[in-house]
Design a protein around this motif. Structure first.
Motif, PDB file in Angstrom:
ATOM      1  N   VAL A 181     -16.421 140.109  50.844  1.00 44.92           N
ATOM      2  CA  VAL A 181     -16.441 138.872  50.058  1.00 44.92           C
ATOM      3  C   VAL A 181     -16.143 139.169  48.586  1.00 44.92           C
ATOM      4  O   VAL A 181     -15.358 138.462  47.948  1.00 44.92           O
ATOM      5  CB  VAL A 181     -17.797 138.152  50.204  1.00 44.92           C
ATOM      6  CG1 VAL A 181     -17.924 136.999  49.224  1.00 44.92           C
ATOM      7  CG2 VAL A 181     -17.971 137.667  51.631  1.00 44.92           C
ATOM      8  N   ALA A 182     -16.759 140.221  48.044  1.00 47.50           N
ATOM      9  CA  ALA A 182     -16.532 140.575  46.639  1.00 47.50           C
ATOM     10  C   ALA A 182     -15.075 140.972  46.397  1.00 47.50           C
ATOM     11  O   ALA A 182     -14.491 140.618  45.372  1.00 47.50           O
ATOM     12  CB  ALA A 182     -17.466 141.703  46.225  1.00 47.50           C
ATOM     13  N   THR A 183     -14.476 141.678  47.352  1.00 47.68           N
ATOM     14  CA  THR A 183     -13.080 142.073  47.216  1.00 47.68           C
ATOM     15  C   THR A 183     -12.174 140.844  47.183  1.00 47.68           C
ATOM     16  O   THR A 183     -11.290 140.741  46.333  1.00 47.68           O
ATOM     17  CB  THR A 183     -12.665 143.001  48.378  1.00 47.68           C
ATOM     18  OG1 THR A 183     -13.524 144.143  48.369  1.00 47.68           O
ATOM     19  CG2 THR A 183     -11.224 143.444  48.244  1.00 47.68           C
ATOM     20  N   GLY A 214      -8.584 138.098  44.820  1.00 50.40           N
ATOM     21  CA  GLY A 214      -7.940 136.820  45.081  1.00 50.40           C
ATOM     22  C   GLY A 214      -8.138 135.808  43.984  1.00 50.40           C
ATOM     23  O   GLY A 214      -7.186 135.199  43.501  1.00 50.40           O
ATOM     24  N   LEU A 215      -9.359 135.613  43.566  1.00 47.09           N
ATOM     25  CA  LEU A 215      -9.642 134.563  42.592  1.00 47.09           C
ATOM     26  C   LEU A 215      -9.570 135.065  41.156  1.00 47.09           C
ATOM     27  O   LEU A 215      -9.189 134.332  40.262  1.00 47.09           O
ATOM     28  CB  LEU A 215     -11.018 133.958  42.858  1.00 47.09           C
ATOM     29  CG  LEU A 215     -11.198 133.325  44.242  1.00 47.09           C
ATOM     30  CD1 LEU A 215     -12.632 132.862  44.412  1.00 47.09           C
ATOM     31  CD2 LEU A 215     -10.238 132.184  44.432  1.00 47.09           C
ATOM     32  N   LYS A 216      -9.983 136.281  40.950  1.00 46.49           N
ATOM     33  CA  LYS A 216     -10.013 136.939  39.632  1.00 46.49           C
ATOM     34  C   LYS A 216     -10.613 136.033  38.555  1.00 46.49           C
ATOM     35  O   LYS A 216     -10.071 135.860  37.471  1.00 46.49           O
ATOM     36  CB  LYS A 216      -8.614 137.417  39.236  1.00 46.49           C
ATOM     37  CG  LYS A 216      -8.615 138.414  38.107  1.00 46.49           C
ATOM     38  CD  LYS A 216      -9.507 139.594  38.367  1.00 46.49           C
ATOM     39  CE  LYS A 216      -9.599 140.524  37.178  1.00 46.49           C
ATOM     40  NZ  LYS A 216     -10.825 141.257  37.146  1.00 46.49           N
ATOM     41  N   LEU A 217     -11.739 135.430  38.906  1.00 51.37           N
ATOM     42  CA  LEU A 217     -12.497 134.677  37.915  1.00 51.37           C
ATOM     43  C   LEU A 217     -13.416 135.646  37.200  1.00 51.37           C
ATOM     44  O   LEU A 217     -14.028 136.509  37.816  1.00 51.37           O
ATOM     45  CB  LEU A 217     -13.321 133.582  38.592  1.00 51.37           C
ATOM     46  CG  LEU A 217     -12.535 132.517  39.343  1.00 51.37           C
ATOM     47  CD1 LEU A 217     -13.498 131.609  40.079  1.00 51.37           C
ATOM     48  CD2 LEU A 217     -11.672 131.724  38.391  1.00 51.37           C
ATOM     49  N   SER A 226     -21.204 142.249  41.400  1.00 52.72           N
ATOM     50  CA  SER A 226     -20.978 142.965  42.661  1.00 52.72           C
ATOM     51  C   SER A 226     -22.272 143.518  43.236  1.00 52.72           C
ATOM     52  O   SER A 226     -22.544 143.384  44.426  1.00 52.72           O
ATOM     53  CB  SER A 226     -19.989 144.114  42.454  1.00 52.72           C
ATOM     54  OG  SER A 226     -18.765 143.630  42.016  1.00 52.72           O
ATOM     55  N   ILE A 227     -23.077 144.131  42.389  1.00 52.87           N
ATOM     56  CA  ILE A 227     -24.354 144.679  42.855  1.00 52.87           C
ATOM     57  C   ILE A 227     -25.257 143.567  43.368  1.00 52.87           C
ATOM     58  O   ILE A 227     -25.893 143.700  44.422  1.00 52.87           O
ATOM     59  CB  ILE A 227     -25.036 145.481  41.731  1.00 52.87           C
ATOM     60  CG1 ILE A 227     -24.261 146.772  41.469  1.00 52.87           C
ATOM     61  CG2 ILE A 227     -26.485 145.793  42.085  1.00 52.87           C
ATOM     62  CD1 ILE A 227     -24.711 147.521  40.247  1.00 52.87           C
TER      63      ILE A 227
END
Length: 123
Positions: free
Chosen positions: A56-58, A63-66, A85-86
């Motif tokens: 999901v984080a990847t 993908g979104l790079k927010l 991420s953590i």
């Protein structure tokens, strides 16, 4: 009806309590993960959550790079990505893991952590 300032104070207090207990929760998680009395199939829970969270984080970061804080700020810009991420990886899996562990083992570790905390604050 409560006013806005009262609501802010209440949530600020709750957030500070959560932040205060994060180190204890991490200790509890790690102790339970190492405890041989906790069945191996329960120890798989945080690993599965972690694997799913990495996916999901990847997708989120590629993908979104927010970005909460733009990366143009040298250290802080990258740190927010790491912290998110953590949090995404650790928190849900660790919470479920602690909830499914044997209650007597959890209580024993909680008491030990509390004793250690009291010992260090009184010295």
């Amino acid at each position: 009806m409560r006013n806005y300032d009262d609501i802010k104070k209440t949530y600020r207090f709750k957030l500070s309590k959560i932040i205060y207990h994060i180190p204890n929760f991490v200790k509890l998680f790690w102790r339970l993960f190492q405890d041989p009395r906790v069945p191996i199939y329960q120890k798989v829970i945080p690993i599965v959550f972690g694997a799913f969270a990495v996916i999901v984080a990847t997708i989120y970061f590629i993908g979104l790079k927010l970005d909460l804080i733009p990366d143009i700020f040298p250290i802080i810009g990258v740190m927010d990505d790491i912290v998110i991420s953590i949090a995404i990886i650790f928190v849900p899996g660790a919470w479920v893991f602690v909830k499914v562990c044997p209650k007597d083992v959890v209580l024993e570790h909680v008491e030990d952590i509390d004793k250690e905390r009291r010992k260090t604050t009184h010295n």
